[in-house]
Each structure stands twice: as C-alpha cells, then as structure tokens.
Write a protein that holds these residues in place. Structure first.
Motif, mmCIF file in Angstrom:
data_model
loop_
_atom_site.group_PDB
_atom_site.id
_atom_site.type_symbol
_atom_site.label_atom_id
_atom_site.label_comp_id
_atom_site.label_asym_id
_atom_site.label_seq_id
_atom_site.Cartn_x
_atom_site.Cartn_y
_atom_site.Cartn_z
ATOM 1 N N TRP A 1 0.792 -1.222 0.000
ATOM 2 C CA TRP A 1 0.000 0.000 0.000
ATOM 3 C C TRP A 1 0.827 1.275 0.000
ATOM 4 C CZ3 TRP A 1 -4.467 0.922 -1.784
ATOM 5 C CH2 TRP A 1 -5.427 -0.080 -1.823
ATOM 6 N N THR A 2 1.979 1.275 0.639
ATOM 7 C CA THR A 2 2.774 2.505 0.691
ATOM 8 C C THR A 2 3.138 3.009 -0.704
ATOM 9 O OG1 THR A 2 3.555 1.958 2.902
ATOM 10 C CG2 THR A 2 4.867 3.561 1.640
ATOM 11 N N PRO A 3 3.732 2.188 -1.568
ATOM 12 C CA PRO A 3 4.015 2.710 -2.916
ATOM 13 C C PRO A 3 2.743 2.949 -3.736
ATOM 14 C CG PRO A 3 4.726 0.422 -2.747
ATOM 15 C CD PRO A 3 4.330 0.857 -1.370
ATOM 16 N N LEU A 4 1.695 2.155 -3.498
ATOM 17 C CA LEU A 4 0.451 2.398 -4.239
ATOM 18 C C LEU A 4 -0.121 3.774 -3.898
ATOM 19 C CD1 LEU A 4 -1.399 -1.044 -4.182
ATOM 20 C CD2 LEU A 4 -0.195 0.038 -6.089
ATOM 21 N N TYR A 5 -0.109 4.140 -2.632
ATOM 22 C CA TYR A 5 -0.604 5.464 -2.256
ATOM 23 C C TYR A 5 0.255 6.568 -2.888
ATOM 24 C CZ TYR A 5 -4.107 3.846 1.099
ATOM 25 O OH TYR A 5 -5.213 3.278 1.688
ATOM 26 N N GLY A 6 1.551 6.370 -2.907
ATOM 27 C CA GLY A 6 2.413 7.354 -3.579
ATOM 28 C C GLY A 6 2.070 7.471 -5.049
ATOM 29 N N SER A 7 1.812 6.356 -5.675
ATOM 30 C CA SER A 7 1.450 6.342 -7.091
ATOM 31 C C SER A 7 0.110 7.024 -7.338
ATOM 32 C CB SER A 7 1.419 4.897 -7.597
ATOM 33 O OG SER A 7 1.002 4.854 -8.928
ATOM 34 N N ILE A 8 -0.839 6.808 -6.449
ATOM 35 C CA ILE A 8 -2.144 7.465 -6.588
ATOM 36 C C ILE A 8 -1.965 8.981 -6.548
ATOM 37 C CG2 ILE A 8 -4.394 7.861 -5.495
ATOM 38 C CD1 ILE A 8 -4.121 4.920 -4.389
ATOM 39 N N ALA A 9 -1.231 9.472 -5.570
ATOM 40 C CA ALA A 9 -1.021 10.915 -5.442
ATOM 41 C C ALA A 9 -0.334 11.482 -6.687
ATOM 42 C CB ALA A 9 -0.196 11.219 -4.194
ATOM 43 N N TRP A 10 0.728 10.824 -7.117
ATOM 44 C CA TRP A 10 1.497 11.318 -8.265
ATOM 45 C C TRP A 10 0.691 11.253 -9.556
ATOM 46 C CZ3 TRP A 10 3.275 8.807 -12.695
ATOM 47 C CH2 TRP A 10 4.218 9.518 -13.452
ATOM 48 N N SER A 11 0.061 10.126 -9.798
ATOM 49 C CA SER A 11 -0.629 9.944 -11.084
ATOM 50 C C SER A 11 -1.887 10.790 -11.195
ATOM 51 C CB SER A 11 -0.946 8.461 -11.311
ATOM 52 O OG SER A 11 -1.737 7.964 -10.265
ATOM 53 N N THR A 12 -2.632 10.940 -10.114
ATOM 54 C CA THR A 12 -3.828 11.783 -10.202
ATOM 55 C C THR A 12 -3.434 13.248 -10.386
ATOM 56 O OG1 THR A 12 -4.039 11.833 -7.784
ATOM 57 C CG2 THR A 12 -5.363 10.201 -8.977
ATOM 58 N N ALA A 13 -2.371 13.669 -9.743
ATOM 59 C CA ALA A 13 -1.895 15.041 -9.954
ATOM 60 C C ALA A 13 -1.491 15.246 -11.406
ATOM 61 C CB ALA A 13 -0.719 15.348 -9.025
ATOM 62 N N ARG A 14 -0.806 14.284 -11.970
ATOM 63 C CA ARG A 14 -0.407 14.366 -13.383
ATOM 64 C C ARG A 14 -1.612 14.463 -14.300
ATOM 65 N NH1 ARG A 14 4.742 12.326 -16.121
ATOM 66 N NH2 ARG A 14 3.550 12.044 -18.014
ATOM 67 N N ALA A 15 -2.618 13.627 -14.037
ATOM 68 C CA ALA A 15 -3.825 13.647 -14.866
ATOM 69 C C ALA A 15 -4.551 14.983 -14.741
ATOM 70 C CB ALA A 15 -4.748 12.496 -14.476
ATOM 71 N N ILE A 16 -4.608 15.517 -13.544
ATOM 72 C CA ILE A 16 -5.259 16.813 -13.326
ATOM 73 C C ILE A 16 -4.518 17.906 -14.093
ATOM 74 C CG2 ILE A 16 -5.676 18.606 -11.572
ATOM 75 C CD1 ILE A 16 -6.219 16.100 -9.636
ATOM 76 N N GLU A 17 -3.205 17.919 -13.976
ATOM 77 C CA GLU A 17 -2.420 18.949 -14.669
ATOM 78 C C GLU A 17 -2.522 18.819 -16.185
ATOM 79 O OE1 GLU A 17 1.438 18.467 -12.846
ATOM 80 O OE2 GLU A 17 0.990 20.047 -11.390
ATOM 81 N N ALA A 18 -2.637 17.606 -16.687
ATOM 82 C CA ALA A 18 -2.697 17.385 -18.134
ATOM 83 C C ALA A 18 -4.085 17.655 -18.708
ATOM 84 C CB ALA A 18 -2.279 15.954 -18.459
ATOM 85 N N ALA A 19 -5.100 17.575 -17.875
ATOM 86 C CA ALA A 19 -6.475 17.755 -18.355
ATOM 87 C C ALA A 19 -6.729 19.218 -18.705
ATOM 88 C CB ALA A 19 -7.466 17.303 -17.290
ATOM 89 N N PRO A 20 -7.512 19.449 -19.738
ATOM 90 C CA PRO A 20 -7.917 20.833 -20.007
ATOM 91 C C PRO A 20 -8.774 21.337 -18.841
ATOM 92 C CG PRO A 20 -9.032 19.314 -21.497
ATOM 93 C CD PRO A 20 -8.087 18.504 -20.693
ATOM 94 N N PRO A 21 -8.804 22.622 -18.617
ATOM 95 C CA PRO A 21 -9.546 23.165 -17.465
ATOM 96 C C PRO A 21 -10.977 22.651 -17.351
ATOM 97 C CG PRO A 21 -8.223 24.884 -18.445
ATOM 98 C CD PRO A 21 -8.083 23.681 -19.339
ATOM 99 N N ALA A 22 -11.657 22.454 -18.455
ATOM 100 C CA ALA A 22 -13.050 21.983 -18.413
ATOM 101 C C ALA A 22 -13.171 20.560 -17.875
ATOM 102 C CB ALA A 22 -13.664 22.064 -19.812
ATOM 103 N N ASP A 23 -12.112 19.761 -17.946
ATOM 104 C CA ASP A 23 -12.142 18.363 -17.504
ATOM 105 C C ASP A 23 -11.528 18.145 -16.121
ATOM 106 O OD1 ASP A 23 -13.301 17.810 -19.924
ATOM 107 O OD2 ASP A 23 -11.504 16.906 -20.807
ATOM 108 N N ARG A 24 -10.871 19.137 -15.581
ATOM 109 C CA ARG A 24 -10.166 18.960 -14.302
ATOM 110 C C ARG A 24 -11.112 18.632 -13.156
ATOM 111 N NH1 ARG A 24 -5.843 23.781 -15.224
ATOM 112 N NH2 ARG A 24 -4.616 22.598 -16.756
ATOM 113 N N GLY A 25 -12.278 19.225 -13.162
ATOM 114 C CA GLY A 25 -13.235 18.954 -12.086
ATOM 115 C C GLY A 25 -13.620 17.491 -12.022
ATOM 116 N N ARG A 26 -13.747 16.863 -13.180
ATOM 117 C CA ARG A 26 -14.095 15.434 -13.212
ATOM 118 C C ARG A 26 -12.954 14.595 -12.645
ATOM 119 N NH1 ARG A 26 -17.315 11.511 -14.838
ATOM 120 N NH2 ARG A 26 -16.516 9.705 -15.961
ATOM 121 N N VAL A 27 -11.723 14.923 -12.989
ATOM 122 C CA VAL A 27 -10.581 14.165 -12.450
ATOM 123 C C VAL A 27 -10.500 14.365 -10.935
ATOM 124 C CG1 VAL A 27 -8.107 13.725 -12.590
ATOM 125 C CG2 VAL A 27 -9.351 14.409 -14.648
#
Length: 152
Positions: free
Chosen positions: A48-74
């Motif tokens: 779980w420790t690395p999985l939680y780190g991966s969740i934080a990192w990957s969701t942040a990446r997806a949020i930053e990559a999403a256009p502003p209109a899609d960020r709320g959904r992420v």
C-alpha cells in the motif's frame, strides 16, 4: 496549491483514516476463516505505501494534463476513489462485515476503472501508474469475496 500537494494530502488522509479503521489483530478477524492464499500481514503496508504514492502522483499528473473543463471530473473521481478506499476499511474491519466490505470494494473498483479511464484521456503515463492500484484492488476483491463466502 499545486495538484501534487493536494493529491498527496488527500491520499495521506485516506491512508490514515483507512488505517484507523483497520484492525487485523482483532479477535473478530483472527477468528474468521480466511483463504490459504491470503498474503502475510506485512505484505499490506509494503504494497500500500508505494500504491498510495502512485495514486497521489498519477492523479496530480492527470489533473495537470487535463484541459480546465475536464479537471473537475478528475478531481471528483480522485476524491470519490479515496473516500471509497478508506471506507472499505471501516466497512470490513470496523463493522466486522465481509459483506459490507465486498459492497464497498465493488464501488471502489468501479471508481478505479472510471479514474483510470479518465486519466488515460489526459495522460497515458498517469493511467499506467494507476493500473497497479486497480489490479491490487481486484486482488483484494477476490480476497474479500473469499472471506465473505467462507464466513456467511
């Protein structure tokens, strides 16, 4: 605040809240029948420790990559997923309910698929980094289902 700081705080909160609701040393958990293929207790924090780190990192990446209109959904999927993640611990351990845990983890699996799919639209690397989390939750679902079946 940058998304990584927020997703890190949210993921840490989910991990802490979930761990408060988890007691594998309880008399109840020790008394129920579990499958022989259940991993040893030490495996869970190691996974779980690395999985939680991966969740934080990957969701942040997806949020930053999403256009502003899609960020709320992420953001919404991330928060919902982390709430379901922590909620499973309370449904299964605190309520001493493999059936409740199975219901909670089913919701978590649906959210995991939605989160991976949404991340893939914006950042395939983020989606790939979320895949081990979704896979581990799939394994946890099989374990939870086996425990429920053995202890009905």
């Amino acid at each position: 605040m940058r998304p990584l700081a927020i997703t890190s705080a949210l993921t840490t909160a989910a991990a802490v809240v979930g761990s408060i609701g988890t007691n594998p040393d309880s008399a109840w958990y020790r008394s129920i029948e579990r499958p022989s293929w259940e991993p040893p207790g030490i495996a869970f924090p190691l996974v779980w420790t690395p999985l939680y780190g991966s969740i934080a990192w990957s969701t942040a990446r997806a949020i930053e990559a999403a256009p502003p209109a899609d960020r709320g959904r992420v953001w919404a999927l991330t928060v919902a997923d982390l709430v379901a993640n922590a909620g499973w611990c309370w449904a299964f351990f605190d309520r001493e309910s493999p059936r409740g845990g199975l219901a909670a983890i089913t919701v978590l699996n649906v959210l995991n698929v939605a989160l991976v799919r949404e991340a893939a639209k914006h950042d395939p690397t983020a989606a790939a980094a979320l895949t081990p989390y979704a896979a581990w939750c799939g394994f946890a679902t099989a374990l939870n289902a086996s425990i429920w079946h053995r202890n009905r």
